[in-house]
Each structure stands twice: as C-alpha cells, then as structure tokens.
Scaffold this motif. Structure first.
Motif, PDB file in Angstrom:
ATOM      1  N   SER A  15       0.922  -0.767   0.333  1.00  0.00           N
ATOM      2  CA  SER A  15       0.030   0.015  -0.165  1.00  0.00           C
ATOM      3  C   SER A  15       0.905   1.244  -0.212  1.00  0.00           C
ATOM      4  O   SER A  15       1.788   1.006   0.242  1.00  0.00           O
ATOM      5  CB  SER A  15      -0.689  -0.078   1.195  1.00  0.00           C
ATOM      6  OG  SER A  15       0.367  -0.020   1.687  1.00  0.00           O
ATOM      7  N   MET A  16       0.888   2.628  -0.233  1.00  0.00           N
ATOM      8  CA  MET A  16       1.089   3.993  -0.166  1.00  0.00           C
ATOM      9  C   MET A  16      -0.073   4.398  -0.294  1.00  0.00           C
ATOM     10  O   MET A  16      -1.735   4.552   0.244  1.00  0.00           O
ATOM     11  CB  MET A  16       1.504   4.240  -1.688  1.00  0.00           C
ATOM     12  CG  MET A  16       0.299   4.612  -2.775  1.00  0.00           C
ATOM     13  SD  MET A  16       1.444   5.290  -4.135  1.00  0.00           S
ATOM     14  CE  MET A  16       1.799   6.939  -3.299  1.00  0.00           C
ATOM     15  N   ILE A  17       0.664   5.515   0.170  1.00  0.00           N
ATOM     16  CA  ILE A  17      -0.438   6.944   1.335  1.00  0.00           C
ATOM     17  C   ILE A  17       0.305   8.649  -0.016  1.00  0.00           C
ATOM     18  O   ILE A  17       1.411   8.541  -0.214  1.00  0.00           O
ATOM     19  CB  ILE A  17       0.331   7.288   2.870  1.00  0.00           C
ATOM     20  CG1 ILE A  17       0.151   6.172   3.496  1.00  0.00           C
ATOM     21  CG2 ILE A  17      -0.285   7.905   3.534  1.00  0.00           C
ATOM     22  CD1 ILE A  17       0.764   6.002   4.827  1.00  0.00           C
ATOM     23  N   PHE A  18      -0.885   9.085  -0.232  1.00  0.00           N
ATOM     24  CA  PHE A  18      -0.853  10.253  -0.625  1.00  0.00           C
ATOM     25  C   PHE A  18      -1.488  10.625   0.218  1.00  0.00           C
ATOM     26  O   PHE A  18      -2.417  11.005   1.285  1.00  0.00           O
ATOM     27  CB  PHE A  18      -1.951  10.615  -1.877  1.00  0.00           C
ATOM     28  CG  PHE A  18      -1.524   9.515  -2.983  1.00  0.00           C
ATOM     29  CD1 PHE A  18      -0.979  10.132  -3.678  1.00  0.00           C
ATOM     30  CD2 PHE A  18      -2.249   8.150  -3.716  1.00  0.00           C
ATOM     31  CE1 PHE A  18      -0.335   8.944  -4.709  1.00  0.00           C
ATOM     32  CE2 PHE A  18      -1.645   7.482  -4.361  1.00  0.00           C
ATOM     33  CZ  PHE A  18      -0.631   7.661  -4.979  1.00  0.00           C
ATOM     34  N   ILE A  19      -0.430  12.458   0.213  1.00  0.00           N
ATOM     35  CA  ILE A  19      -1.209  13.171   1.707  1.00  0.00           C
ATOM     36  C   ILE A  19      -2.138  14.643   0.267  1.00  0.00           C
ATOM     37  O   ILE A  19      -0.825  15.262  -0.373  1.00  0.00           O
ATOM     38  CB  ILE A  19      -0.007  13.793   2.266  1.00  0.00           C
ATOM     39  CG1 ILE A  19       0.574  12.820   3.106  1.00  0.00           C
ATOM     40  CG2 ILE A  19      -0.249  15.041   3.170  1.00  0.00           C
ATOM     41  CD1 ILE A  19       2.368  13.161   3.712  1.00  0.00           C
ATOM     42  N   GLU A  20      -2.945  14.438   0.398  1.00  0.00           N
ATOM     43  CA  GLU A  20      -3.668  14.884  -0.382  1.00  0.00           C
ATOM     44  C   GLU A  20      -3.143  16.769   0.415  1.00  0.00           C
ATOM     45  O   GLU A  20      -2.882  17.489   1.313  1.00  0.00           O
ATOM     46  CB  GLU A  20      -5.387  15.094  -0.291  1.00  0.00           C
ATOM     47  CG  GLU A  20      -5.257  13.584  -0.630  1.00  0.00           C
ATOM     48  CD  GLU A  20      -6.552  13.308  -1.082  1.00  0.00           C
ATOM     49  OE1 GLU A  20      -7.334  13.749  -0.218  1.00  0.00           O
ATOM     50  OE2 GLU A  20      -6.496  12.460  -2.151  1.00  0.00           O
ATOM     51  N   ARG A  21      -4.096  17.874  -0.188  1.00  0.00           N
ATOM     52  CA  ARG A  21      -3.274  19.249  -0.357  1.00  0.00           C
ATOM     53  C   ARG A  21      -4.191  19.842   0.945  1.00  0.00           C
ATOM     54  O   ARG A  21      -3.793  20.667   1.131  1.00  0.00           O
ATOM     55  CB  ARG A  21      -4.390  20.057  -1.276  1.00  0.00           C
ATOM     56  CG  ARG A  21      -2.999  19.501  -3.531  1.00  0.00           C
ATOM     57  CD  ARG A  21      -3.416  20.282  -4.316  1.00  0.00           C
ATOM     58  NE  ARG A  21      -2.872  19.928  -5.391  1.00  0.00           N
ATOM     59  CZ  ARG A  21      -3.187  18.809  -6.687  1.00  0.00           C
ATOM     60  NH1 ARG A  21      -4.057  18.596  -5.869  1.00  0.00           N
ATOM     61  NH2 ARG A  21      -2.269  18.767  -6.462  1.00  0.00           N
ATOM     62  N   ASP A  22      -4.960  19.476   1.406  1.00  0.00           N
ATOM     63  CA  ASP A  22      -5.675  19.895   2.546  1.00  0.00           C
ATOM     64  C   ASP A  22      -4.881  19.534   3.684  1.00  0.00           C
ATOM     65  O   ASP A  22      -5.694  18.962   4.767  1.00  0.00           O
ATOM     66  CB  ASP A  22      -7.302  19.346   2.505  1.00  0.00           C
ATOM     67  CG  ASP A  22      -7.763  17.860   2.487  1.00  0.00           C
ATOM     68  OD1 ASP A  22      -6.613  16.923   2.489  1.00  0.00           O
ATOM     69  OD2 ASP A  22      -8.566  18.235   2.250  1.00  0.00           O
ATOM     70  N   GLY A  23      -3.821  18.004   3.169  1.00  0.00           N
ATOM     71  CA  GLY A  23      -3.052  17.587   4.604  1.00  0.00           C
ATOM     72  C   GLY A  23      -3.633  16.126   4.874  1.00  0.00           C
ATOM     73  O   GLY A  23      -3.399  15.280   5.380  1.00  0.00           O
TER      74      GLY A  23
END
Ligand code: FES
Length: 110
Positions: free
Chosen positions: A3-11
């Motif tokens: 799995s991987m983690i995306f940190i979106e623009r709003d955190g």
C-alpha cells in the motif's frame, strides 16, 4: 498487496492499495487521487509532480535526465520532488508516502 499513502492538498492522508508494477500516477488515478498526469506517463509534462517524503526519497531509483528536465518545469518544486509516472511500485516500496504539491501548472497553463 503493498500500500502507499498520498497526502492530499488539504493534508488528508489516504492509504491506498498499490499493486506492484503500477506507477504512482496509475495508482492515484485508480483511487481518484487528484494528480493530472496529462501525458499519461510519457515524460512530456510535469502535471504528475509529487513530493516524496524524505525518508522514502533515497529508496527510489535515481531520476533520469529527462525526468529532471521535466521536473524543472514543475510548480512548487522541492528537493524530493519526482514525477509520479516514473515511480513504479515494487514490494520494497510498501508504505511509500508522497505529498501532492500545493499548486500545479496544468496542461491549459492555468
Ligand atoms: S504524466 Fe506527464 S510526465 Fe508524468
């Protein structure tokens, strides 16, 4: 499956399945993460720009010169910036964390 983690623009941190052999761009698209990827991975844009968490950056292969050239055009470039379409998932990258840049220069120039 890794799995991987995306940190979106709003955190917001989003953990998603990351099949081996898919690029970070493909994984983002599969899960509706907002990365444009205008050229579909042919190194002709910089809209798939992501910022890799420093702890992970060194574990990725070195960027090619073509990738570096495209990255130079990316908005909000940081030391650990990479093109999402050029990072291909491997079992070793299980847990990879990348952040979306705060702004993108999209294909329309806007
Ligand atoms: S999608 Fe265009 S360079 Fe990655």
């Amino acid at each position: 499956m890794p799995s991987m983690i995306f940190i979106e623009r709003d955190g917001t941190r989003r953990t998603v399945d990351a099949p081996v052999g898919l690029s970070v761009l493909e994984i983002a698209h599969k899960h509706g993460v907002d990365i444009e990827g205008a050229c579909e991975g042919s190194l002709a844009c910089s809209t798939c720009h992501v910022i890799v968490e420093p702890a992970w950056y060194d574990r990725l292969g070195v960027a090619t010169e073509d990738e570096e050239d495209m990255l130079d055009l990316a908005f909000g470039l940081e030391k650990t910036s990479r093109l999402g379409c050029q990072i291909v998932m491997t079992p070793e990258l299980d847990g990879l964390v990348v952040r979306l840049p705060s702004g993108v220069r999209n294909a329309q120039g806007g």
